[in-house]
Design an enzyme around this catalytic site. Structure first.
Site, PDB file in Angstrom:
ATOM      1  CB  CYS A 109     -11.017  12.310  -8.824  1.00 32.16           C
ATOM      2  SG  CYS A 109     -10.276  13.897  -9.198  1.00 32.16           S
ATOM      3  CG  HIS A 247     -13.632  12.651  -5.735  1.00 32.84           C
ATOM      4  ND1 HIS A 247     -12.450  12.975  -5.105  1.00 32.84           N
ATOM      5  CD2 HIS A 247     -13.765  13.530  -6.771  1.00 32.84           C
ATOM      6  CE1 HIS A 247     -11.893  13.997  -5.736  1.00 32.84           C
ATOM      7  NE2 HIS A 247     -12.668  14.359  -6.746  1.00 32.84           N
ATOM      8  CG  ASN A 277     -10.896  17.556  -5.868  1.00 42.85           C
ATOM      9  OD1 ASN A 277     -10.317  16.503  -5.624  1.00 42.85           O
ATOM     10  ND2 ASN A 277     -11.599  17.750  -6.966  1.00 42.85           N
TER      11      ASN A 277
HETATM   12  N1  ACO Z   1     -13.962  33.405  -7.585  1.00 40.39           N
HETATM   13  C1  ACO Z   1     -14.829  34.330  -8.033  1.00 40.39           C
HETATM   14  N2  ACO Z   1     -15.467  34.196  -9.209  1.00 40.39           N
HETATM   15  C2  ACO Z   1     -15.212  33.108  -9.944  1.00 40.39           C
HETATM   16  C3  ACO Z   1     -14.306  32.128  -9.542  1.00 40.39           C
HETATM   17  C4  ACO Z   1     -13.672  32.315  -8.306  1.00 40.39           C
HETATM   18  N3  ACO Z   1     -12.784  31.428  -7.812  1.00 40.39           N
HETATM   19  N4  ACO Z   1     -14.256  31.160 -10.478  1.00 40.39           N
HETATM   20  C5  ACO Z   1     -15.097  31.522 -11.447  1.00 40.39           C
HETATM   21  N5  ACO Z   1     -15.683  32.695 -11.140  1.00 40.39           N
HETATM   22  C6  ACO Z   1     -16.629  33.470 -11.915  1.00 40.39           C
HETATM   23  C7  ACO Z   1     -16.577  33.133 -13.371  1.00 40.39           C
HETATM   24  O1  ACO Z   1     -15.538  33.846 -14.015  1.00 40.39           O
HETATM   25  C8  ACO Z   1     -17.937  33.589 -13.822  1.00 40.39           C
HETATM   26  O2  ACO Z   1     -17.926  34.964 -13.986  1.00 40.39           O
HETATM   27  P1  ACO Z   1     -18.734  35.658 -15.179  1.00 40.39           P
HETATM   28  O3  ACO Z   1     -20.170  35.335 -14.928  1.00 40.39           O
HETATM   29  O4  ACO Z   1     -18.397  37.095 -15.004  1.00 40.39           O
HETATM   30  O5  ACO Z   1     -18.192  35.046 -16.427  1.00 40.39           O
HETATM   31  C9  ACO Z   1     -18.831  33.251 -12.630  1.00 40.39           C
HETATM   32  O6  ACO Z   1     -17.952  33.129 -11.515  1.00 40.39           O
HETATM   33  C10 ACO Z   1     -19.600  31.973 -12.796  1.00 40.39           C
HETATM   34  O7  ACO Z   1     -18.717  30.975 -13.290  1.00 40.39           O
HETATM   35  P2  ACO Z   1     -19.170  29.517 -13.448  1.00 40.39           P
HETATM   36  O8  ACO Z   1     -18.030  28.683 -13.962  1.00 40.39           O
HETATM   37  O9  ACO Z   1     -20.457  29.482 -14.208  1.00 40.39           O
HETATM   38  O10 ACO Z   1     -19.443  29.137 -11.933  1.00 40.39           O
HETATM   39  P3  ACO Z   1     -20.232  27.934 -11.349  1.00 40.39           P
HETATM   40  O11 ACO Z   1     -21.378  28.410 -10.587  1.00 40.39           O
HETATM   41  O12 ACO Z   1     -20.485  26.863 -12.363  1.00 40.39           O
HETATM   42  O13 ACO Z   1     -19.188  27.364 -10.304  1.00 40.39           O
HETATM   43  C11 ACO Z   1     -17.650  25.549 -10.130  1.00 40.39           C
HETATM   44  C12 ACO Z   1     -17.915  26.892 -10.749  1.00 40.39           C
HETATM   45  C13 ACO Z   1     -17.564  25.710  -8.606  1.00 40.39           C
HETATM   46  C14 ACO Z   1     -16.313  25.033 -10.639  1.00 40.39           C
HETATM   47  C15 ACO Z   1     -18.804  24.585 -10.497  1.00 40.39           C
HETATM   48  O14 ACO Z   1     -18.995  24.559 -11.890  1.00 40.39           O
HETATM   49  C16 ACO Z   1     -18.577  23.210 -10.016  1.00 40.39           C
HETATM   50  O15 ACO Z   1     -18.719  22.929  -8.857  1.00 40.39           O
HETATM   51  N6  ACO Z   1     -18.211  22.277 -10.916  1.00 40.39           N
HETATM   52  C17 ACO Z   1     -17.814  20.961 -10.559  1.00 40.39           C
HETATM   53  C18 ACO Z   1     -16.389  20.859 -10.919  1.00 40.39           C
HETATM   54  C19 ACO Z   1     -15.534  20.321  -9.828  1.00 40.39           C
HETATM   55  O16 ACO Z   1     -15.886  20.137  -8.693  1.00 40.39           O
HETATM   56  N7  ACO Z   1     -14.338  20.026 -10.247  1.00 40.39           N
HETATM   57  C20 ACO Z   1     -13.363  19.479  -9.372  1.00 40.39           C
HETATM   58  C21 ACO Z   1     -12.353  18.771 -10.140  1.00 40.39           C
HETATM   59  S1  ACO Z   1     -12.975  17.446 -11.011  1.00 40.39           S
HETATM   60  C22 ACO Z   1     -13.128  16.188  -9.994  1.00 40.39           C
HETATM   61  O17 ACO Z   1     -12.671  16.136  -8.915  1.00 40.39           O
HETATM   62  C23 ACO Z   1     -13.800  14.996 -10.542  1.00 40.39           C
END
Ligand code: ACO
Length: 320
Positions: A109, A247, A277
């Site tokens: 990215c 990004h 993204n």
């Molecule tokens: N819809 C509904 N529920 C979901 C989804 C979804 N799409 N995805 C995950 N969940 C659930 C999980 O299964 C989990 O359930 P559980 O508690 O029953 O186990 C719950 O939601 C919480 O999951 P987490 O992974 O802890 O959710 P979090 O609040 O951390 O959000 C996210 C996830 C949005 C990915 C966050 O961690 C984040 O923003 N991370 C940054 C990563 C990112 O932006 N990556 C992009 C690619 S990398 C890059 O571009 C550099």
């Protein structure tokens, strides 16, 4: 180095959160509140080189630069159509650019930031007149569309800037790119296994895997670090920057960075709602959208910061 113009292209085909909720167990409220994304554009009959070509064509049309004067083409991508030739070489062919140094950059990215940094040096070293710097991704190819943790985040698209090697005008006033080892494999795709007469491994998982919360913490930390370093080294105050073009991974990352830098979040322009993204394409897409909306005025200071797998990150400061 002068930024002569910008261009971008998004596939027509769109997938909303509502559409996604029919593929995996998710809903609009969860995705919007966690990421700021409402829908994304996905390729159907196109591949990365088509997106790159269309974005490049747009900037050539608006600037009127002749393809015979393009001496450098760099495509930042981690989702090429094929291993060889590179996407940059396919752009050369599609746009009938007769003769240019052309290659792809894979810094995930952060790819566009790396490409712009490399292009600035190369154009000076070789006295190239014009360079096309493109970020293009069809990330939907490497996403497991059964995995709700990742499939809600990504979209496809391409963006580009056209650089002119201008002696009097320099718009790229600071560049810095780096990478640190991803010891815990927080962001990694599958790949092609070794398969030769000595070892017949099977390729089993090609898809992107991600430790979301680790990526989140990494992103906020290194973006702040990288931006602060740029501001200290250029002597520019955080408040004096007109826009922060980061990004586009996630709106919560943008909000956290804005808060940590004590900068109003309005200065962090975002296209996430409509694009998701788009990896290496996200920064040039934002620049082009802002340019078309006439938000970018002469003399404005703009920070561009990328972060991503590798783990890579980098900042470029430009004066519009
Ligand atoms: N819809 C509904 N529920 C979901 C989804 C979804 N799409 N995805 C995950 N969940 C659930 C999980 O299964 C989990 O359930 P559980 O508690 O029953 O186990 C719950 O939601 C919480 O999951 P987490 O992974 O802890 O959710 P979090 O609040 O951390 O959000 C996210 C996830 C949005 C990915 C966050 O961690 C984040 O923003 N991370 C940054 C990563 C990112 O932006 N990556 C992009 C690619 S990398 C890059 O571009 C550099």
């Amino acid at each position: 180095m002068r930024i002569l113009g910008t261009g971008s292209y998004l596939p027509q085909n769109k997938l909303s959160n509502e559409d996604l909720s029919k593929l995996v167990d998710t809903n609009d409220e969860w995705v919007v509140s966690r990421t700021g994304i409402k829908s994304r554009h996905l390729v159907k009959d196109e591949n990365t080189s088509d997106l790159a070509t269309k974005a490049a064509k747009a900037v050539l049309e608006t600037t009127g630069v002749d393809v015979r004067d393009i001496q450098l083409v760099i495509v930042a991508t981690s989702t090429p159509d094929v291993f060889i030739p590179g996407v940059a070489h396919q752009v050369l062919k599609n746009l009938h650019i007769p003769n240019a140094m052309a290659f792809d950059v894979n810094a995930a990215c952060t790819g566009f930031i790396y490409a712009l940094d490399v292009a600035t040096s190369l154009m000076q070293t070789h006295a190239f007149k014009y360079g096309l710097i493109i970020g293009a991704e069809a990330f939907s190819k490497v996403i497991d569309w059964h995995d709700r943790n990742t499939c809600v985040l990504f979209g496809d698209g391409a963006g580009t800037v056209l650089l002119e090697n201008h002696q009097e005008k320099n718009q790229i006033i600071y560049t810095s790119c780096t990478a640190i080892p991803d010891v815990d494999d927080v962001l990694k795709s599958g790949g092609i296994a070794v398969n030769n007469p000595f070892n017949r491994q099977k390729t089993d998982n090609f898809f992107l895997g991600m430790k979301g919360q680790e990526v989140f913490k990494f992103a906020v930390r290194v973006v702040c670090e990288s931006v602060n370093k740029a501001l200290v080294e250029t002597g520019i105050d955080a408040q004096a920057v007109d826009y922060y073009v980061l990004h586009q991974a996630n709106s919560r990352i943008l909000d956290h960075v804005a808060k940590k830098l004590s900068v109003p979040s309005e200065k962090f322009y975002s296209t996430l709602e409509d694009t998701g993204n788009t990896s290496a394409a996200s920064i040039p897409i934002v620049l082009d959208v802002m340019d078309r909306k006439q938000l970018l005025k002469k003399g404005m200071k703009i920070v561009l910061t990328g972060f991503g797998a590798g783990l890579t990150y980098g900042t470029i400061l430009i004066e519009w």
